[in-house]
Design an enzyme around this catalytic site. Structure first.
Site, PDB file in Angstrom:
ATOM      1  N   SER A 201       0.762  -1.101   0.002  1.00  0.00           N
ATOM      2  CA  SER A 201      -0.063   0.085  -0.111  1.00  0.00           C
ATOM      3  C   SER A 201       0.840   1.250  -0.099  1.00  0.00           C
ATOM      4  CB  SER A 201      -1.012   0.100   1.289  1.00  0.00           C
ATOM      5  OG  SER A 201      -1.966   0.885   1.207  1.00  0.00           O
ATOM      6  N   ASP A 227      -0.468  -4.585  -3.574  1.00  0.00           N
ATOM      7  CA  ASP A 227      -2.053  -4.101  -3.701  1.00  0.00           C
ATOM      8  C   ASP A 227      -2.138  -2.847  -3.692  1.00  0.00           C
ATOM      9  OD1 ASP A 227      -4.373  -5.503  -4.194  1.00  0.00           O
ATOM     10  OD2 ASP A 227      -5.164  -4.595  -2.102  1.00  0.00           O
ATOM     11  N   HIS A 357      -7.079  -7.040   1.240  1.00  0.00           N
ATOM     12  CA  HIS A 357      -5.836  -5.931   1.009  1.00  0.00           C
ATOM     13  C   HIS A 357      -4.617  -6.160   1.515  1.00  0.00           C
ATOM     14  CE1 HIS A 357      -4.165  -1.924   0.290  1.00  0.00           C
ATOM     15  NE2 HIS A 357      -4.113  -1.653   1.519  1.00  0.00           N
TER      16      HIS A 357
END
Length: 399
Positions: A201, A227, A357
């Site tokens: 992230s 991700d 996630h």
């Protein structure tokens, strides 16, 4: 059998009384009888039985009963960081008093093994990579793992915690580079080991920024982004406040915090949650607080930096030098620029649709396999280069 024998057998059977078949009696006969009780015996016969390996259980021993004290539900106890790393480091660059003291977890590489340098996402901590780091070393025992707590996260401290922490992309990238260099100095490595940068992230944007700067030189083999892509990340920022308002402000116990992450499927692996969640929470000292375990990082306060983290990410990811790996939880996260780049073979892409996630925490084994394979594809020590023409001429060989 002769006719005489047949006749004798027939007469013999006819003389026997007829017995009816009783199904209840048949069931009783098939049953295993109750084992007799054997009181504790210190006699020579008892010790003789034990000496020959013969064990005669008694019903009172309840050999197959559930052990006392073992909970029937899953355990939510914290797993300490020492399970996964060999040491923790507190690194401070003395060139400026304003520099933070950065906390990091380290397992050193062995020999010429690579160093996987991990950077977590916003609101997380270095322990986010603990389980996947352990899985990497299972498959590549020579590998080292360096995972830091970004400023404002985990156990990293700044000079004045009361002021707004600078979480700009340039600052975080500078911190990551400093951690690598200070770790080399702390561990007295003569040179940097081969490095694979891994970021989840926000961490994906940070490692891409470091790779794009070229400041790690030839030590950098490649970088992996988990991700996050520019387009979907910026779109997701619109709903960030809704997400933050929907999660609890605190928890009554540490175990309750772990349980919430698992039940809400924020982290879909209980082992990962028991390892990483404790570093996300801090015990409040306020008396009478019903939910004393509060979030360590105020994600709402990081809003001024959100767009700075992700704007231009796709272009930098494709243009930086080194091998490139993108792990996603769904192909719908790809934006146009990355879709075109993937069709042109500019980077490796792997999708884990069963993960959320937090790919590396939900599926640590599969993520580790992808990262180890990525290292093997970019490992320069495995290359055998042909001899230089000048060397061949010096040896008197014809070219």
């Amino acid at each position: 059998m002769s006719d005489l024998q047949k006749a004798w057998a027939k007469n013999r059977l006819s003389a026997l009384p007829a017995e009816s078949f009783d199904e209840m009696e048949e069931d009783e006969a098939d049953r295993v009888p109750e084992l007799p009780e054997h009181p504790d015996d210190d006699s020579s016969s008892a010790s003789s039985a034990s000496s020959t390996g013969t064990v005669i259980p008694s019903p009172s021993q309840n050999l197959f009963a559930r052990p006392q004290g073992v909970p029937s539900r899953r355990t939510l106890l914290q797993i300490p960081w020492t399970t996964y790393f060999e040491r923790e480091l507190f690194l401070h660059d003395p060139s400026s008093p304003a520099n933070p003291t950065i906390h990091a977890y380290l397992t050193s590489p062995v020999g010429k093994g690579p160093l996987f340098v991990m950077h977590h996402g916003a609101g997380s901590s270095g322990l986010s990579f603990a389980v996947v780091g352990h899985e990497i070393r299972k498959r590549l025992p020579s590998a080292g793992i360096l995972s830091l707590d970004a400023r404002g996260h985990g156990s990293t401290t700044t000079v004045d915690d009361s002021t707004t922490v600078d979480l700009s992309l340039e600052t975080l990238a500078g911190d990551l580079l400093s951690v690598v260099l200070m770790t080399q100095k702390e561990m007295k490595w003569p040179e940097l080991p081969p490095i694979i940068l891994v970021g989840h992230s926000l961490g994906g944007a940070v490692v891409t920024e470091v790779a794009k700067s070229g400041k790690l030189g030839s030590a950098l083999l490649g970088y992996a982004v988990l991700d996050v892509v520019e387009g979907s990340a910026i779109d997701a920022l619109q709903s960030m406040h809704t997400y933050l308002s929907s999660r609890p402000a605190g928890f009554p116990t540490l175990e309750a915090g772990i349980d919430w992450h698992v039940r809400s499927r924020t982290i879909r692996n209980s082992i990962s949650a028991r390892t990483s969640v404790p570093a996300l929470l801090n015990l409040s000292s306020a008396p009478g607080e019903p939910r004393p375990w509060k979030w360590r990082t105020d994600l709402g306060a990081t809003q001024p930096f959100w767009e700075n983290w992700f704007i231009g990410l796709s272009k930098k990811f494709l243009s930086a030098r080194g091998g490139k790996l993108l792990l996603l939880a769904g192909t719908d996260r790809l934006d146009t620029e990355l879709t075109i780049g993937q069709m042109q073979g500019k980077y490796a892409l792997q999708v884990f649709p069963e993960a959320g996630h937090f790919i590396h925490e939900d599926l640590p084994e599969k993520t580790a396999i992808s990262l180890v394979d990525f290292h093997k594809r970019n490992d320069r020590t495995a290359l055998v280069l042909p001899p230089k023409v000048s060397d061949l001429l010096k040896q008197g060989k014809k070219v």
